[in-house]
Write an enzyme that holds these catalytic residues in place. Structure first.
Site, PDB file in Angstrom:
ATOM      1  N   SER A 142       0.828  -1.863   0.254  1.00  0.00           N
ATOM      2  CA  SER A 142      -0.291  -0.165   0.258  1.00  0.00           C
ATOM      3  C   SER A 142       0.814   1.273  -0.308  1.00  0.00           C
ATOM      4  CB  SER A 142      -1.171  -0.206   1.418  1.00  0.00           C
ATOM      5  OG  SER A 142      -2.103   1.250   1.421  1.00  0.00           O
ATOM      6  N   LYS A 167      -0.872  -0.688  -4.391  1.00  0.00           N
ATOM      7  CA  LYS A 167      -2.602   0.189  -3.899  1.00  0.00           C
ATOM      8  C   LYS A 167      -2.130   1.755  -3.535  1.00  0.00           C
ATOM      9  CE  LYS A 167      -5.011  -0.090   0.101  1.00  0.00           C
ATOM     10  NZ  LYS A 167      -5.769  -0.305   1.193  1.00  0.00           N
ATOM     11  N   LYS A 169      -3.379   5.650  -2.034  1.00  0.00           N
ATOM     12  CA  LYS A 169      -3.701   6.258  -1.912  1.00  0.00           C
ATOM     13  C   LYS A 169      -4.203   7.178  -2.906  1.00  0.00           C
ATOM     14  CE  LYS A 169      -3.914   4.214   2.533  1.00  0.00           C
ATOM     15  NZ  LYS A 169      -5.774   3.336   3.005  1.00  0.00           N
ATOM     16  N   ASP A 194      -7.263   3.297  -2.797  1.00  0.00           N
ATOM     17  CA  ASP A 194      -7.621   3.255  -1.905  1.00  0.00           C
ATOM     18  C   ASP A 194      -7.906   4.645  -1.634  1.00  0.00           C
ATOM     19  OD1 ASP A 194      -8.870   3.081   0.755  1.00  0.00           O
ATOM     20  OD2 ASP A 194      -6.993   2.026   1.269  1.00  0.00           O
ATOM     21  N   GLU A 219     -10.950   0.730  -3.575  1.00  0.00           N
ATOM     22  CA  GLU A 219     -11.208   0.758  -2.124  1.00  0.00           C
ATOM     23  C   GLU A 219     -12.251   1.978  -1.512  1.00  0.00           C
ATOM     24  OE1 GLU A 219      -8.048  -0.380  -0.760  1.00  0.00           O
ATOM     25  OE2 GLU A 219      -9.339  -0.509   1.541  1.00  0.00           O
ATOM     26  N   ASP A 244     -14.050  -0.742   2.242  1.00  0.00           N
ATOM     27  CA  ASP A 244     -12.722  -1.512   3.751  1.00  0.00           C
ATOM     28  C   ASP A 244     -13.549  -1.370   5.356  1.00  0.00           C
ATOM     29  OD1 ASP A 244     -11.133  -1.385   5.652  1.00  0.00           O
ATOM     30  OD2 ASP A 244      -9.922   0.116   4.432  1.00  0.00           O
ATOM     31  N   LYS A 274     -10.488  -7.272   7.054  1.00  0.00           N
ATOM     32  CA  LYS A 274      -9.658  -6.582   8.183  1.00  0.00           C
ATOM     33  C   LYS A 274      -9.640  -7.746   9.263  1.00  0.00           C
ATOM     34  CE  LYS A 274      -7.851  -2.351   6.346  1.00  0.00           C
ATOM     35  NZ  LYS A 274      -7.966  -1.011   6.454  1.00  0.00           N
ATOM     36  N   GLY A 302      -4.075  -4.206   5.438  1.00  0.00           N
ATOM     37  CA  GLY A 302      -3.442  -3.970   6.461  1.00  0.00           C
ATOM     38  C   GLY A 302      -4.165  -3.203   7.355  1.00  0.00           C
TER      39      GLY A 302
HETATM   40  O1  OSB Z   1      -7.456   1.798   4.200  1.00  0.00           O
HETATM   41  O2  OSB Z   1      -6.346  -0.132   4.185  1.00  0.00           O
HETATM   42  C1  OSB Z   1      -6.167   1.520   4.624  1.00  0.00           C
HETATM   43  C2  OSB Z   1      -3.394   1.764   6.910  1.00  0.00           C
HETATM   44  C3  OSB Z   1      -3.726   2.539   8.011  1.00  0.00           C
HETATM   45  C4  OSB Z   1      -4.920   2.629   8.168  1.00  0.00           C
HETATM   46  C5  OSB Z   1      -5.868   2.036   6.966  1.00  0.00           C
HETATM   47  C6  OSB Z   1      -5.711   1.727   5.747  1.00  0.00           C
HETATM   48  C7  OSB Z   1      -4.108   1.435   5.710  1.00  0.00           C
HETATM   49  C8  OSB Z   1      -3.272   0.955   4.359  1.00  0.00           C
HETATM   50  C9  OSB Z   1      -1.527   0.351   4.377  1.00  0.00           C
HETATM   51  O3  OSB Z   1      -3.408   1.918   3.428  1.00  0.00           O
HETATM   52  C10 OSB Z   1      -2.020  -1.402   4.752  1.00  0.00           C
HETATM   53  C11 OSB Z   1      -0.846  -1.435   4.947  1.00  0.00           C
HETATM   54  O4  OSB Z   1      -0.477  -1.894   6.613  1.00  0.00           O
HETATM   55  O5  OSB Z   1       0.339  -1.943   4.319  1.00  0.00           O
HETATM   56 MG    MG Z   2      -8.618   0.539   2.701  1.00  0.00          MG
END
Ligand code: OSB
Ligand code: MG
Length: 383
Positions: A142, A167, A169, A194, A219, A244, A274, A302
């Site tokens: 991510s 992925k 953001k 995401d 996402e 999510d 998750k 995660g």
């Molecule tokens: O939305 O998936 C998410 C990290 C913290 C809170 C929400 C998210 C995330 C990530 C990181 O996208 C995923 C990871 O742990 O590698």
């Molecule tokens: Mg997410």
């Protein structure tokens, strides 16, 4: 297996690179850990990967998780054991706090700690307890960067290390250009976006531009507690929607499947499972199996978990019902300056292989665990 004592620790984990999402940039995380001790001296540990503020979900580390553990969840275990005998199974544990609405993250830490105890007692890896059928699978990363350049640099690190699923953001004003840049550079990579609930019922229209880039999914574009409007916009996007934040339980998942099915679009619904966001691994497994039956794809998300939490999630990824690569690794090596396990988790060429190690398969480094934080409280249960 009589549970004798529950301690809650709060650790401070320093990220090696800042992580930016639509809701903020994180440098250091504070992390509750639940330590369960049995009357015969065994210890189980569960991580609660909430964030330092309620920007992702309402339930954040302090005060939410810590208060709910101290005031409600742990006292419920105590009451259950006093009235009904030892909590020896996950079913009994879940029954003890079933009366508590929500507080899914707090519950998940206790559940993870009990799974650890149960796996140790069985002398087996978690993935075997969970009926996992594959020990080698692709994993993804991510990427949370503030600028297109930062995202491309992180994507480059990840691809150089062999990851083939990224992925990215996104948020309003930082969507089309960043996705186009990554897709141009990596035409064949498995790519997904995401939004962490950054769009609303007007601004989501910008996401139509992403339909041109062959994304696997988008996402959580809309509100963190919404399923209905997500179903509505799924009809108007070619790219599948992945939920999510909106999914806290099997029932939430069933509601989503119900809505998407009604509009004949189940192939455009994907669920990010998750485990801590759905109260634990038992519920996560139920969701994975239900989605598999329904023909809805899933993957394991995660929360910038430490290697301890990641190891639990990687064990779960062994389920044949899980379809897509998860968020298990950081693009540029380890997530944290210092982690709580003795040896880092490593993927080779974007692929992870589970071994036969007991429970998580990794070993907690108790010296580091104690150095990284403090014990907040202990509640004795064997009164
Ligand atoms: O939305 O998936 C998410 C990290 C913290 C809170 C929400 C998210 C995330 C990530 C990181 O996208 C995923 C990871 O742990 O590698
Ligand atoms: Mg997410």
């Amino acid at each position: 297996m009589l549970l004798a004592e529950v301690s809650v620790h709060l650790l401070s984990l320093q990220l090696r690179a800042p992580f930016t999402t639509s809701f903020g940039t994180y440098h250091t995380l504070s992390r509750p850990f639940v330590v369960l001790r049995t009357a015969d001296g065994a210890t189980g540990v569960g991580e609660i990967p909430t964030l330092i503020d309620p920007a992702y979900k309402a339930e954040c580390d302090t005060p939410a998780v810590v208060t709910s553990l101290r005031e409600f969840v742990v006292p419920s275990l105590d009451r259950f054991q006093a009235e009904q005998g030892p909590i020896a199974t996950i079913e009994a544990l879940r029954a003890s706090y079933a009366w508590i609405k929500g507080e899914v993250f707090a519950k998940s830490g206790v559940e993870a700690a009990l799974w650890d105890l149960i796996a140790q007692r069985a002398g087996a890896p978690l993935w075997r307890l969970w009926g996992g059928e594959r020990t080698t699978f692709p994993v993804g990363v991510s990427i949370g960067g503030k600028t297109v350049e930062q995202v491309l640099a992180l994507a480059g690190q990840a691809v150089d290390q062999g990851y083939r699923r990224l992925k990215i953001k996104i948020w309003p004003g930082f969507d089309r250009a960043v996705i186009e840049a990554v897709r141009r550079r990596y035409p064949d990579i498995l790519l997904q976006a995401d939004a962490n609930s950054a769009y609303d019922r007007a601004s989501w229209q910008a996401l139509k531009a992403l339909d041109d880039f062959n994304l696997l999914l988008i996402e959580q574009p809309l509100y963190d507690d919404d399923i209905v409007f997500h179903a509505e916009i799924a009809r108007q996007l070619q790219t599948p929607i992945c939920l999510d934040e909106s999914i806290h339980s099997l029932r939430d998942t069933e509601a989503a499947v119900h809505l998407w099915r009604r509009q004949g679009a189940l192939d455009r619904l994907i669920i990010n499972i998750k485990p801590p966001r759905v109260s634990g691994f038992a519920e996560a497994i139920a969701i994975a199996n239900y989605c598999h039956e329904a023909g809805v794809r899933t993957w394991i998300g995660g929360m910038l978990d430490s290697a301890w939490g990641k190891a639990f999630n990687l064990n779960l990824n062994s389920l044949a019902a899980i379809d897509l690569p998860g968020d298990h690794f950081s693009p540029g090596g380890a997530y944290f300056e210092e982690d709580v396990v003795t040896a880092p988790l490593v993927a080779h060429d974007g692929t992870f292989t589970l071994g036969d190690g007991i429970s998580t398969g990794v070993t907690l480094d108790w010296d580091r665990f104690h150095r990284l934080g403090e014990k907040l409280f202990t509640i004795r249960l064997d009164r």
